[in-house]
Design a protein around this motif. Structure first.
Motif, PDB file in Angstrom:
ATOM      1  N   PRO A  34      15.988  -6.896   3.494  1.00 49.91           N
ATOM      2  CA  PRO A  34      15.566  -5.689   2.765  1.00 49.91           C
ATOM      3  C   PRO A  34      14.638  -6.043   1.613  1.00 49.91           C
ATOM      4  CG  PRO A  34      17.879  -6.208   2.301  1.00 49.91           C
ATOM      5  CD  PRO A  34      17.446  -7.118   3.407  1.00 49.91           C
ATOM      6  N   TYR A  35      13.535  -5.335   1.526  1.00 54.84           N
ATOM      7  CA  TYR A  35      12.478  -5.733   0.603  1.00 54.84           C
ATOM      8  C   TYR A  35      11.758  -4.536  -0.015  1.00 54.84           C
ATOM      9  CZ  TYR A  35       7.518  -7.030  -0.224  1.00 54.84           C
ATOM     10  OH  TYR A  35       6.255  -7.153  -0.725  1.00 54.84           O
ATOM     11  N   SER A  36      11.530  -3.500   0.784  1.00 52.94           N
ATOM     12  CA  SER A  36      10.586  -2.454   0.385  1.00 52.94           C
ATOM     13  C   SER A  36      11.026  -1.683  -0.852  1.00 52.94           C
ATOM     14  CB  SER A  36      10.355  -1.481   1.546  1.00 52.94           C
ATOM     15  OG  SER A  36      11.545  -0.787   1.880  1.00 52.94           O
ATOM     16  N   ALA A  37      12.300  -1.319  -0.939  1.00 58.26           N
ATOM     17  CA  ALA A  37      12.753  -0.495  -2.064  1.00 58.26           C
ATOM     18  C   ALA A  37      12.707  -1.267  -3.374  1.00 58.26           C
ATOM     19  CB  ALA A  37      14.163   0.024  -1.801  1.00 58.26           C
ATOM     20  N   SER A  38      13.125  -2.516  -3.352  1.00 63.99           N
ATOM     21  CA  SER A  38      13.080  -3.333  -4.567  1.00 63.99           C
ATOM     22  C   SER A  38      11.645  -3.609  -4.985  1.00 63.99           C
ATOM     23  CB  SER A  38      13.816  -4.654  -4.348  1.00 63.99           C
ATOM     24  OG  SER A  38      15.184  -4.431  -4.092  1.00 63.99           O
ATOM     25  N   PHE A  39      10.782  -3.846  -4.013  1.00 62.59           N
ATOM     26  CA  PHE A  39       9.378  -4.083  -4.332  1.00 62.59           C
ATOM     27  C   PHE A  39       8.774  -2.885  -5.043  1.00 62.59           C
ATOM     28  CE2 PHE A  39       4.899  -3.570  -3.330  1.00 62.59           C
ATOM     29  CZ  PHE A  39       4.378  -4.766  -3.785  1.00 62.59           C
ATOM     30  N   LYS A  40       9.017  -1.706  -4.529  1.00 61.74           N
ATOM     31  CA  LYS A  40       8.492  -0.489  -5.154  1.00 61.74           C
ATOM     32  C   LYS A  40       8.962  -0.385  -6.602  1.00 61.74           C
ATOM     33  CE  LYS A  40       7.351   3.910  -5.828  1.00 61.74           C
ATOM     34  NZ  LYS A  40       5.966   4.363  -6.052  1.00 61.74           N
ATOM     35  N   LYS A  41      10.215  -0.663  -6.846  1.00 64.84           N
ATOM     36  CA  LYS A  41      10.804  -0.509  -8.178  1.00 64.84           C
ATOM     37  C   LYS A  41      10.107  -1.377  -9.213  1.00 64.84           C
ATOM     38  CE  LYS A  41      14.963  -2.201  -8.821  1.00 64.84           C
ATOM     39  NZ  LYS A  41      16.432  -2.364  -8.734  1.00 64.84           N
ATOM     40  N   TYR A  42       9.735  -2.593  -8.811  1.00 66.14           N
ATOM     41  CA  TYR A  42       9.128  -3.519  -9.756  1.00 66.14           C
ATOM     42  C   TYR A  42       7.599  -3.485  -9.727  1.00 66.14           C
ATOM     43  CZ  TYR A  42      13.603  -5.636 -10.930  1.00 66.14           C
ATOM     44  OH  TYR A  42      14.878  -5.850 -11.398  1.00 66.14           O
ATOM     45  N   ALA A 101       6.406  11.877  -1.429  1.00 59.95           N
ATOM     46  CA  ALA A 101       6.824  10.558  -1.922  1.00 59.95           C
ATOM     47  C   ALA A 101       7.994   9.991  -1.117  1.00 59.95           C
ATOM     48  CB  ALA A 101       7.192  10.645  -3.397  1.00 59.95           C
ATOM     49  N   LYS A 102       8.961  10.831  -0.771  1.00 60.76           N
ATOM     50  CA  LYS A 102      10.124  10.355  -0.015  1.00 60.76           C
ATOM     51  C   LYS A 102       9.729   9.858   1.365  1.00 60.76           C
ATOM     52  CE  LYS A 102      13.815  10.686  -2.584  1.00 60.76           C
ATOM     53  NZ  LYS A 102      14.650   9.489  -2.868  1.00 60.76           N
ATOM     54  N   TRP A 103       8.769  10.534   1.996  1.00 59.65           N
ATOM     55  CA  TRP A 103       8.304  10.073   3.304  1.00 59.65           C
ATOM     56  C   TRP A 103       7.732   8.664   3.203  1.00 59.65           C
ATOM     57  CZ3 TRP A 103       5.950  14.101   7.128  1.00 59.65           C
ATOM     58  CH2 TRP A 103       6.786  15.221   7.191  1.00 59.65           C
ATOM     59  N   ASN A 104       7.009   8.391   2.122  1.00 58.85           N
ATOM     60  CA  ASN A 104       6.481   7.047   1.910  1.00 58.85           C
ATOM     61  C   ASN A 104       7.612   6.036   1.770  1.00 58.85           C
ATOM     62  OD1 ASN A 104       3.348   7.212   1.482  1.00 58.85           O
ATOM     63  ND2 ASN A 104       4.182   8.946   0.331  1.00 58.85           N
ATOM     64  N   ARG A 105       8.675   6.393   1.016  1.00 60.06           N
ATOM     65  CA  ARG A 105       9.791   5.463   0.815  1.00 60.06           C
ATOM     66  C   ARG A 105      10.490   5.171   2.142  1.00 60.06           C
ATOM     67  NH1 ARG A 105       7.466   6.412  -3.078  1.00 60.06           N
ATOM     68  NH2 ARG A 105       6.320   4.740  -2.071  1.00 60.06           N
ATOM     69  N   TRP A 106      10.732   6.226   2.936  1.00 63.27           N
ATOM     70  CA  TRP A 106      11.415   6.033   4.224  1.00 63.27           C
ATOM     71  C   TRP A 106      10.543   5.241   5.189  1.00 63.27           C
ATOM     72  CZ3 TRP A 106      12.593  11.948   4.119  1.00 63.27           C
ATOM     73  CH2 TRP A 106      13.666  12.181   3.249  1.00 63.27           C
ATOM     74  N   ASP A 150       0.836  -1.213   0.000  1.00 60.31           N
ATOM     75  CA  ASP A 150       0.000   0.000   0.000  1.00 60.31           C
ATOM     76  C   ASP A 150       0.869   1.261   0.000  1.00 60.31           C
ATOM     77  OD1 ASP A 150      -2.662  -0.559  -0.284  1.00 60.31           O
ATOM     78  OD2 ASP A 150      -3.250   0.251   1.662  1.00 60.31           O
ATOM     79  N   ILE A 151       1.910   1.257   0.833  1.00 65.55           N
ATOM     80  CA  ILE A 151       2.781   2.428   0.939  1.00 65.55           C
ATOM     81  C   ILE A 151       3.484   2.714  -0.384  1.00 65.55           C
ATOM     82  CG2 ILE A 151       4.802   3.383   2.132  1.00 65.55           C
ATOM     83  CD1 ILE A 151       3.979   1.536   4.535  1.00 65.55           C
ATOM     84  N   SER A 152       3.748   1.660  -1.177  1.00 64.66           N
ATOM     85  CA  SER A 152       4.402   1.861  -2.471  1.00 64.66           C
ATOM     86  C   SER A 152       3.550   2.696  -3.411  1.00 64.66           C
ATOM     87  CB  SER A 152       4.733   0.510  -3.122  1.00 64.66           C
ATOM     88  OG  SER A 152       3.561  -0.123  -3.612  1.00 64.66           O
ATOM     89  N   HIS A 153       2.253   2.789  -3.114  1.00 61.28           N
ATOM     90  CA  HIS A 153       1.352   3.642  -3.894  1.00 61.28           C
ATOM     91  C   HIS A 153       1.171   5.017  -3.239  1.00 61.28           C
ATOM     92  CE1 HIS A 153       0.174   0.568  -6.796  1.00 61.28           C
ATOM     93  NE2 HIS A 153       0.082  -0.295  -5.794  1.00 61.28           N
ATOM     94  N   ASN A 154       2.045   5.330  -2.298  1.00 63.38           N
ATOM     95  CA  ASN A 154       2.072   6.658  -1.641  1.00 63.38           C
ATOM     96  C   ASN A 154       0.827   6.961  -0.821  1.00 63.38           C
ATOM     97  OD1 ASN A 154       4.593   7.175  -2.777  1.00 63.38           O
ATOM     98  ND2 ASN A 154       3.741   8.260  -4.535  1.00 63.38           N
TER      99      ASN A 154
END
Length: 322
Positions: A119-127, A102-107, A90-94
Motif C-alpha cells: 500500500p502506497y497511494s494514500a500515504s503518498f498523497k498525504k505527504y 476528488a474521491k474518484w481520484n483517491r479510489w 499525477d493522480i494525487s493532483h486530481n
C-alpha cells in the motif's frame, strides 16, 4: 572507499521557493496556460491497461525459475510498477477525474497501486501535498534526507548503498520526520492491497507476488528510471533546487521529468507539461536541466561534492488548514 564529500550540512536559504514567483509571472504573461489545468482524459485508460498487463504477467511468471522472476521483475515488471507509482503521483493532483471528483481520484489511485504490491497511494498523497506547499521545508518536506542520511552516506560505496535502500528510506522517513495520524483512506488502501496480494497468491502461488514486490523495490533503487528521485531536487548547481529532464524516459514516466514545470503548475497533468515549456519557453530554456537520469546516478555516487546533503532547506510557517 573514496573521499568524504565536502558538504557537511544542507544548503539553508531564507527565501520562498522559486516556483511561487515564477508561476505568478508566467500566468500574468500567458493566461492561456490556465486552459491546461484540466483532467487528462486518457490517464485512467492508460493506467488500467498497465494494471491488467501486470496481472497477466503474474500468470505468465508463475512457473518460471527464481532467477528469471528477478530478471523480469527488474527488466519489465519493476519498470511498469515505477511508472504506475508516477501515475499515482499525477493522480494525487486530481488530474484523472478533476478536483470536483476528488474521491474518484483517491479510489483510482488505490486501483493503480495494486501491482506495486504494498500500500502506497494514500500515504503518498498525504505527504506529497506538503512537498509542494513547503518545498525544502525543515521537518515538513519529507522528500529531504535526514541528517543521519547526509552524515553517514558520504562516500561512493555508502551512497551506492543509499540508492539501493531508497525504498526503505522513502517509506520510513515520514514516520521519523513528520509523523501523521493514519487516515481511513490509508486503511482502505492497505485492506484492498493485501486482499489482492492474497488472491494472487491463492491463484498463482508465491512467485507472482514476489515478482510484483521485488520489481517495485529493485526499480526504486539502482535503476535508470529511479534517477528522477535524485535529478528533481538535488542541488547539482548552487542556487538551483529544482531541475527538469527532457529525455525519452519521460514517455515511461508520465513526463515527471518536466519537474520545474510541474512544481510551477502542479494542477496541470503530465501529458500537457511540454506545452507549458513551449508556451513559456523563455522561463525554462535557460535554466539548468539534466540530460540523462543514468548520468545523474553516476554523478551522485562518484562526485564528492554531491550527496544526501545536497538539498536546499528552508524554515516554513505551517499553513492553516481549511
Amino acid at each position: 572507499m573514496g573521499n568524504r564529500v565536502t558538504r557537511d550540512d544542507f544548503e539553508w536559504v531564507y527565501t520562498e521557493q522559486p516556483h511561487t514567483q515564477r508561476r505568478r509571472e508566467i500566468l500574468a504573461k500567458y493566461p492561456e496556460i490556465k486552459s491546461l489545468m484540466r483532467p487528462d482524459p486518457h490517464l485512467k485508460w492508460i493506467v488500467s491497461g498497465m494494471v491488467f498487463m501486470q496481472f497477466l504477467a503474474c500468470y505468465l511468471v508463475k512457473d518460471l525459475s527464481w532467477k528469471w522472476i528477478f530478471f523480469w521483475a527488474y527488466a519489465f515488471g519493476g519498470c511498469v510498477n515505477h511508472s504506475l507509482s508516477l501515475a499515482i503521483h499525477d493522480i494525487s493532483h486530481n488530474v484523472a477525474f478533476g478536483n470536483k471528483q476528488a474521491k474518484w481520484n483517491r479510489w483510482f489511485a488505490v486501483f493503480a497501486n495494486l501491482p506495486i504490491g504494498v500500500p502506497y497511494s494514500a500515504s503518498f498523497k498525504k505527504y506529497h501535498i506538503d512537498h509542494h506547499r513547503y518545498l525544502g521545508g525543515d521537518r515538513l518536506d519529507v522528500d529531504i534526507p535526514t541528517d543521519f542520511e547526509g552524515w553517514f552516506f558520504c562516500t561512493p560505496l555508502r551512497k551506492l548503498l543509499w540508492l539501493f535502500l531508497q525504498p526503505l528510506f522513502y517509506s520510513l522517513r515520514p514516520l521519523c520526520v513528520n509523523p501523521k495520524a493514519i487516515t481511513q483512506m490509508e486503511i482502505f488502501n492497505a485492506i484492498v492491497q493485501f486482499s489482492v496480494d492474497l488472491i494472487i497468491y491463492y491463484l498463482f502461488g508465491l512467485k507472482p507476488v514476489i515478482y510484483l514486490i521485488s520489481g517495485t523495490i529493485l526499480c526504486m533503487g539502482v535503476h535508470p528510471i529511479s534517477g528522477h528521485f535524485i535529478a528533481e531536487h538535488y542541488m547539482f548547481l548552487k542556487g538551483y533546487e529544482t531541475y527538469s529532464y527532457y529525455g525519452p524516459l519521460n514517455w515511461l514516466t508520465f513526463n515527471v521529468g518536466y519537474h520545474m514545470e510541474h512544481h510551477d503548475f502542479p494542477s496541470i497533468p503530465g501529458c500537457r507539461l511540454p506545452m507549458v515549456k513551449k508556451i513559456a519557453a523563455e522561463y525554462y530554456n535557460n535554466l539548468p536541466h539534466h540530460q540523462s537520469w543514468t548520468r545523474v546516478l553516476w554523478d551522485f555516487v562518484f562526485d564528492d561534492t554531491i550527496g544526501p546533503y545536497s538539498r536546499v532547506k528552508r524554515l516554513c510557517k505551517l499553513a492553516k488548514e481549511n
